[in-house]
Design a protein around this motif. Structure first.
Motif, PDB file in Angstrom:
ATOM      1  N   TYR A   1      -8.086   4.044  -0.403  1.00 24.78           N
ATOM      2  CA  TYR A   1      -8.981   3.701   0.690  1.00 24.78           C
ATOM      3  C   TYR A   1      -9.488   4.884   1.414  1.00 24.78           C
ATOM      4  O   TYR A   1      -9.404   5.913   1.505  1.00 24.78           O
TER       5      TYR A   1
ATOM      6  N   ALA B   1      -7.559   1.448   8.455  1.00 28.43           N
ATOM      7  CA  ALA B   1      -7.873   0.314   7.571  1.00 28.43           C
ATOM      8  C   ALA B   1      -8.423  -0.864   8.364  1.00 28.43           C
ATOM      9  O   ALA B   1      -9.325  -1.573   7.896  1.00 28.43           O
TER      10      ALA B   1
ATOM     11  N   ARG C   1     -12.036  -0.047   9.094  1.00 27.48           N
ATOM     12  CA  ARG C   1     -12.891   0.009   7.904  1.00 27.48           C
ATOM     13  C   ARG C   1     -12.892  -1.283   7.086  1.00 27.48           C
ATOM     14  O   ARG C   1     -13.922  -1.661   6.540  1.00 27.48           O
ATOM     15  N   TYR C   2     -11.742  -1.949   6.969  1.00 22.46           N
ATOM     16  CA  TYR C   2     -11.599  -3.103   6.078  1.00 22.46           C
ATOM     17  C   TYR C   2     -11.156  -4.385   6.787  1.00 22.46           C
ATOM     18  O   TYR C   2     -10.966  -5.404   6.127  1.00 22.46           O
ATOM     19  N   GLY C   3     -10.918  -4.318   8.068  1.00 24.23           N
ATOM     20  CA  GLY C   3     -10.465  -5.489   8.800  1.00 24.23           C
ATOM     21  C   GLY C   3      -8.956  -5.557   8.936  1.00 24.23           C
ATOM     22  O   GLY C   3      -8.443  -6.132   9.881  1.00 24.23           O
ATOM     23  N   SER C   4      -8.233  -4.988   7.979  1.00 23.14           N
ATOM     24  CA  SER C   4      -6.769  -4.976   8.005  1.00 23.14           C
ATOM     25  C   SER C   4      -6.260  -4.192   6.808  1.00 23.14           C
ATOM     26  O   SER C   4      -6.923  -4.147   5.760  1.00 23.14           O
TER      27      SER C   4
ATOM     28  N   ASN D   1      -6.176  -6.032   3.518  1.00 24.75           N
ATOM     29  CA  ASN D   1      -7.362  -6.141   2.667  1.00 24.75           C
ATOM     30  C   ASN D   1      -7.538  -4.963   1.741  1.00 24.75           C
ATOM     31  O   ASN D   1      -8.487  -4.925   0.960  1.00 24.75           O
ATOM     32  N   VAL D   2      -6.636  -3.985   1.793  1.00 21.18           N
ATOM     33  CA  VAL D   2      -6.730  -2.788   0.965  1.00 21.18           C
ATOM     34  C   VAL D   2      -5.892  -2.981  -0.287  1.00 21.18           C
ATOM     35  O   VAL D   2      -4.697  -3.247  -0.192  1.00 21.18           O
ATOM     36  N   ASN D   3      -6.549  -2.868  -1.443  1.00 21.03           N
ATOM     37  CA  ASN D   3      -5.849  -3.070  -2.699  1.00 21.03           C
ATOM     38  C   ASN D   3      -6.034  -1.906  -3.662  1.00 21.03           C
ATOM     39  O   ASN D   3      -5.786  -2.033  -4.846  1.00 21.03           O
TER      40      ASN D   3
ATOM     41  N   ASN E   1       0.817  -1.210   0.000  1.00 21.44           N
ATOM     42  CA  ASN E   1       0.000   0.000   0.000  1.00 21.44           C
ATOM     43  C   ASN E   1       0.853   1.263   0.000  1.00 21.44           C
ATOM     44  O   ASN E   1       0.512   2.245  -0.664  1.00 21.44           O
TER      45      ASN E   1
END
Length: 166
Positions: free
Chosen positions: A166, A152, A155-158, A161-163, A90
């Motif tokens: 964000y 993150a 919002r996304y669990g980790s 998990n952000v690709n 990221n």
């Protein structure tokens, strides 16, 4: 059928080679000139070295690897999920590893709150997800990474998990 002379054969080969180079060059230029993503950060002309107090105090290297490792240690202590690979991926997408990167073009910047730092965090998000034990500065590398990973996680669990932006 006409005979092809050595000179005309050489001229045809040169013409094909130039055409191939022009085509390849145009494609390469198009890829180079195409903006990566709307959220890509603008790198400053000269990025001065950043001295992270948090990284230096713990003996971690004062570079991207050290900042990530320092942030991971804080994240582990605070129960914030994430891996080196997720953070690094990221960071490279958001700032190319430049702790001074700032996005001056997206909607946040137009609203007066540009995204900053390694993980391109806006100040309100940094303030909301700042992690105690890190500098209270959104441009401090360790604080920026840790706050972004905290956001993150919520919002996304980790961060893993952000690709995308964000």
């Amino acid at each position: 059928m006409t005979a092809i002379t050595a000179a005309s054969r050489l001229a045809r080969l040169r013409n094909l080679a130039v055409t191939g180079l022009v085509t390849t060059g145009a494609a390469a230029a198009a890829l180079t000139l195409t903006p990566a993503a709307a959220h890509a950060a603008e790198a400053p002309k000269a990025a001065p070295a950043i001295a992270s107090k948090a990284a230096g105090a713990k003996g971690a290297a004062n570079n991207l690897d050290g900042w990530i490792k320092q942030s991971l240690a804080i994240m582990k202590a605070k129960g914030i999920p994430g891996t080196y690979e997720g953070l690094h991926r990221n960071i490279m997408r958001e700032s190319s590893g430049n702790p001074n990167a700032q996005n001056n073009y997206d909607v946040n910047a137009k609203n007066g709150i540009p995204s900053k730092g390694l993980l391109q965090v806006i100040d309100p998000t940094f303030k909301a997800f700042h992690v105690a034990g890190t500098a209270n500065s959104s441009t401090d590398p360790v604080a920026n990474i840790t706050a972004a990973a905290n956001y993150a996680a919520h919002r996304y669990g980790s961060i893993d998990n952000v690709n995308s932006a964000y």
